[in-house]
Design a protein around this motif. Structure first.
Motif, PDB file in Angstrom:
ATOM      1  N   ALA A  77     -56.226 -31.596 -28.565  1.00 24.02           N
ATOM      2  CA  ALA A  77     -57.318 -30.390 -27.826  1.00 24.02           C
ATOM      3  C   ALA A  77     -56.200 -29.634 -29.255  1.00 24.02           C
ATOM      4  CB  ALA A  77     -56.316 -30.140 -26.239  1.00 24.02           C
ATOM      5  N   ASP A  78     -57.315 -28.377 -29.451  1.00 22.02           N
ATOM      6  CA  ASP A  78     -56.835 -27.282 -30.148  1.00 22.02           C
ATOM      7  C   ASP A  78     -56.306 -26.044 -29.203  1.00 22.02           C
ATOM      8  OD1 ASP A  78     -56.866 -28.973 -32.642  1.00 22.02           O
ATOM      9  OD2 ASP A  78     -59.287 -28.004 -32.431  1.00 22.02           O
ATOM     10  N   GLY A  79     -55.508 -25.277 -30.253  1.00 22.29           N
ATOM     11  CA  GLY A  79     -55.465 -24.028 -29.421  1.00 22.29           C
ATOM     12  C   GLY A  79     -55.021 -23.542 -27.799  1.00 22.29           C
ATOM     13  N   GLU A  80     -54.717 -23.242 -26.734  1.00 18.38           N
ATOM     14  CA  GLU A  80     -54.287 -22.972 -25.886  1.00 18.38           C
ATOM     15  C   GLU A  80     -54.107 -24.220 -24.960  1.00 18.38           C
ATOM     16  OE1 GLU A  80     -55.676 -19.943 -23.391  1.00 18.38           O
ATOM     17  OE2 GLU A  80     -54.526 -17.934 -25.145  1.00 18.38           O
ATOM     18  N   VAL A  85     -52.020 -28.841 -22.058  1.00 15.11           N
ATOM     19  CA  VAL A  85     -51.996 -30.421 -22.489  1.00 15.11           C
ATOM     20  C   VAL A  85     -50.351 -30.546 -22.603  1.00 15.11           C
ATOM     21  CG1 VAL A  85     -52.611 -32.622 -23.190  1.00 15.11           C
ATOM     22  CG2 VAL A  85     -54.103 -31.175 -22.068  1.00 15.11           C
ATOM     23  N   GLY A  86     -49.888 -30.193 -23.871  1.00 15.91           N
ATOM     24  CA  GLY A  86     -48.512 -30.639 -23.903  1.00 15.91           C
ATOM     25  C   GLY A  86     -47.528 -30.072 -23.167  1.00 15.91           C
ATOM     26  N   SER A  93     -42.977 -36.020 -17.854  1.00 19.87           N
ATOM     27  CA  SER A  93     -42.212 -37.145 -18.556  1.00 19.87           C
ATOM     28  C   SER A  93     -40.818 -36.320 -17.908  1.00 19.87           C
ATOM     29  CB  SER A  93     -41.908 -36.445 -19.904  1.00 19.87           C
ATOM     30  OG  SER A  93     -41.530 -37.386 -21.076  1.00 19.87           O
ATOM     31  N   LEU A  94     -40.327 -35.238 -18.131  1.00 21.76           N
ATOM     32  CA  LEU A  94     -39.035 -34.801 -17.499  1.00 21.76           C
ATOM     33  C   LEU A  94     -38.647 -35.234 -16.087  1.00 21.76           C
ATOM     34  CD1 LEU A  94     -38.578 -31.341 -19.152  1.00 21.76           C
ATOM     35  CD2 LEU A  94     -37.686 -33.043 -19.468  1.00 21.76           C
ATOM     36  N   PHE A  95     -39.640 -35.491 -14.802  1.00 22.96           N
ATOM     37  CA  PHE A  95     -39.470 -35.981 -14.051  1.00 22.96           C
ATOM     38  C   PHE A  95     -38.971 -37.233 -13.957  1.00 22.96           C
ATOM     39  CE2 PHE A  95     -42.090 -38.699 -10.611  1.00 22.96           C
ATOM     40  CZ  PHE A  95     -41.332 -37.909  -9.198  1.00 22.96           C
ATOM     41  N   TYR A  96     -40.404 -37.892 -14.794  1.00 21.05           N
ATOM     42  CA  TYR A  96     -39.802 -39.330 -14.456  1.00 21.05           C
ATOM     43  C   TYR A  96     -38.575 -39.591 -15.424  1.00 21.05           C
ATOM     44  CZ  TYR A  96     -44.424 -40.357 -13.113  1.00 21.05           C
ATOM     45  OH  TYR A  96     -45.150 -40.843 -12.242  1.00 21.05           O
ATOM     46  N   THR A  97     -37.916 -39.213 -16.002  1.00 24.23           N
ATOM     47  CA  THR A  97     -37.149 -39.590 -17.228  1.00 24.23           C
ATOM     48  C   THR A  97     -35.534 -38.938 -16.387  1.00 24.23           C
ATOM     49  OG1 THR A  97     -36.832 -37.523 -18.899  1.00 24.23           O
ATOM     50  CG2 THR A  97     -37.992 -39.579 -18.990  1.00 24.23           C
ATOM     51  N   GLU A  98     -36.053 -38.044 -15.309  1.00 24.22           N
ATOM     52  CA  GLU A  98     -34.745 -37.247 -15.118  1.00 24.22           C
ATOM     53  C   GLU A  98     -35.026 -36.566 -13.496  1.00 24.22           C
ATOM     54  OE1 GLU A  98     -33.768 -33.286 -16.985  1.00 24.22           O
ATOM     55  OE2 GLU A  98     -34.157 -34.049 -19.089  1.00 24.22           O
ATOM     56  N   LEU A  99     -35.802 -36.497 -13.560  1.00 27.09           N
ATOM     57  CA  LEU A  99     -35.212 -36.541 -11.636  1.00 27.09           C
ATOM     58  C   LEU A  99     -35.838 -37.846 -11.223  1.00 27.09           C
ATOM     59  CD1 LEU A  99     -37.901 -33.159 -11.612  1.00 27.09           C
ATOM     60  CD2 LEU A  99     -35.507 -33.204 -10.915  1.00 27.09           C
TER      61      LEU A  99
END
Length: 116
Positions: A77-80, A85-86, A93-99
């Motif tokens: 996907a390009d642009g906005e 998506v990023g 990822s933060l949910f699974y690795t930190e929370l």
């Protein structure tokens, strides 16, 4: 090459081994693995490629099987939309690795089973 094939190439044996070790410990070793697209996953194709992976592995020379769900950022996907998506993948990822580790600590202290 189809988009599914391109997404599958992003998953390596090393990724599977790391997931297996995190789930079952460092004694678990991948023997083989394959994608199983017969499993329908709600949300597949919205902003990601989601599939099931069947894994054959060994622990102390005994063979076992398990499966995992993999979610891949298609990164095309390009642009906005690409930025959105990023951001979604980073947040998840933060949910699974930190929370999740913090939640598991609290579950364990209260006598409940940890999340996998």
């Amino acid at each position: 090459m189809s988009s599914n094939e391109a997404n599958r190439k992003k998953v390596t044996r090393d990724h599977i081994q790391k997931a297996l070790a995190a789930d079952l410990g460092n004694n678990a070793t991948v023997i083989s693995w394959n994608f199983d697209d017969s499993v329908q996953v709600k949300g597949d194709g919205n902003c990601s490629y989601i599939s099931s992976i069947n894994v054959s592995y060994s622990v102390d020379d005994e063979g076992y099987e398990t499966n995992y769900v993999v979610k891949i950022n298609p990164s095309d996907a390009d642009g906005e939309m690409g930025e959105l998506v990023g951001l979604l993948f980073k947040t998840e990822s933060l949910f699974y690795t930190e929370l999740v580790p913090l939640l598991n600590q609290q579950l364990t202290v209260s006598g409940a089973q940890a999340l996998r």
